[in-house]
Design an enzyme around this catalytic site. Structure first.
Site, PDB file in Angstrom:
ATOM      1  N   ASP A  50       0.833  -1.203   0.000  1.00 54.92           N
ATOM      2  CA  ASP A  50       0.000   0.000   0.000  1.00 54.92           C
ATOM      3  C   ASP A  50       0.869   1.255   0.000  1.00 54.92           C
ATOM      4  O   ASP A  50       2.031   1.245   0.406  1.00 54.92           O
ATOM      5  CB  ASP A  50      -0.981   0.004   1.169  1.00 54.92           C
TER       6      ASP A  50
ATOM      7  N   GLU B  26      -5.713   3.288   3.778  1.00 54.48           N
ATOM      8  CA  GLU B  26      -6.172   3.856   5.048  1.00 54.48           C
ATOM      9  C   GLU B  26      -7.633   4.278   4.993  1.00 54.48           C
ATOM     10  O   GLU B  26      -8.328   4.267   6.008  1.00 54.48           O
ATOM     11  CB  GLU B  26      -5.294   5.056   5.441  1.00 54.48           C
TER      12      GLU B  26
END
Length: 385
Positions: A74, A133
């Protein structure tokens, strides 16, 4: 070129200076492409998604492929103001790689650089994912068909750094590694009125108090104590002044569970409690649940058993079997669609994940690269039974 430890640390430090929030990772995307452009391009193919412009997929073509193995990392950062005082601290006020995604990307680049020089047996697909997130970047990519045709993924792997584990430790477990999460928004509508005449009003704060109290009994009285679930309401908005009964209350909270069935059960019970209170208080309670892509990270039993056995038997790896965590991760959505394994990489930070003083030990980067390269080589040469 295969990135050296010094080069990996330099890359991580540069990424640390340019953190960007979910779906805004344009500088990060461009820097990743710049680094990747220096690798051998002989067996490489890059794919981008116009509808998700900060995402980046890289295919390394195998010499004799029997499967497509995916590796995900990520890219996004958090709205946290860094307090570490580093020379390479975040240059964006109020934004920081407080979850260590700069570490995640650097490890992925290290693995990618190795296989750009040493052609793998199977096809390898590296997925640099935006918006972990928030905004469910993994789900967005999947729904856009990112993993189709040549970029189809048969099994997925990915890591998350762990501030509590010693530097370089590989941690994993079969079953659920991370909980799934669901946002809960509640709007309660009663009737406002004068504080001296409560009989003429319908106090939404009293209703909210009953709602929160009853919802908190779900965990203690409705589920098996040996199973895990969390319901937390962290935000309440109500009222305008002390002598006016509030007619509206807005609540914001989160549900967490180690299985999808647990999350669905918690949703059901919350809705049933709201329906009961609507009748008993003659009010309106509207609930919105938003899970997005944040499913429980449930490791595939066969792939994870193999992963753990390799790490345990590799004398160069310090392996630890870890307990499930109640933190969320949108890799869970991808593992719900594609079998795979997520694991921890110990970074031994004095500050916790998501904190302003999160400071991972960079020595973990090369250790993570070597452990994963070793496993992938083992996996690709393993004959299926």
């Amino acid at each position: 070129m295969v990135l050296s430890e010094t080069e990996l640390i330099d890359i991580r430090r540069h990424l640390h200076t340019i953190p960007e929030l979910s779906l805004e990772e344009f500088k990060t995307h461009d820097y990743l492409k710049q680094v990747i452009s220096k690798f051998s391009q002989v067996n490489m193919e890059i794919k981008e998604l116009p509808e998700l412009p900060t995402a980046l997929l890289v295919l390394i073509k195998g010499s004799n492929p029997k499967r497509n193995i995916g590796y995900r990392c990520d890219m996004d950062a958090l709205p946290v103001n860094e307090t570490n005082g580093l020379k390479y601290a975040s240059q964006t006020k109020g934004v920081m790689h407080a979850c260590g995604h700069d570490i995640h990307m650097t490890v992925a680049l290290g693995i990618l650089s190795y296989y750009a020089e040493h052609q793998p047996k199977d096809n390898l697909i590296f997925f640099f994912q935006p918006a972990e997130e928030s905004q469910s970047g993994g789900r967005k990519a999947y729904d856009l068909g990112a993993f189709s045709k040549r970029f189809q993924v048969d099994e997925f792997y990915g890591l998350h750094d762990n501030a509590q584990l010693k530097t370089g430790v590989i941690g994993c477990r079969n079953g659920t590694l991370f909980a799934g999460t669901t946002e809960v928004n509640v709007d309660i509508k009663g009737k406002s009125g004068h504080a001296a005449y409560p009989q003429l009003a319908n106090d939404s704060i009293v209703i909210a108090a009953n709602f929160i109290e009853q919802v908190q009994t779900i965990i203690s009285r409705n589920i098996d104590p040996t199973r895990c679930g969390v319901i937390t309401f962290g935000k309440i908005e109500a009222g305008v002044i002390r002598n006016v009964i509030a007619g509206k209350v807005h609540l914001e909270g989160t549900i967490r569970g180690l299985t999808q069935s647990m999350i669905e059960y918690l949703r059901l019970r919350i809705s049933e409690i709201a329906e009961g209170l609507e009748k008993s208080f003659n009010c309106s309670i509207k609930i919105n649940f938003n899970q997005g892509g944040y499913y429980p990270v449930e490791n595939d039993p066969v792939l994870t058993k193999r992963f753990i056995e390799y790490m345990q038997q590799n004398k160069a790896v310090d392996f630890e079997e870890t307990a499930p965590a109640m933190t969320g991760e949108d890799f869970g959505y991808l593992l719900n669609k594609i079998p795979g394994t997520m694991f921890w990489l110990g970074v031994e930070s004095p500050g916790a994940l998501h904190s302003a003083d999160f400071l991972p030990h960079e020595e973990a980067i090369e250790q993570g690269v070597k452990a994963m390269v070793g496993f992938l080589n083992y996996r690709m040469n393993l004959e299926e039974k």
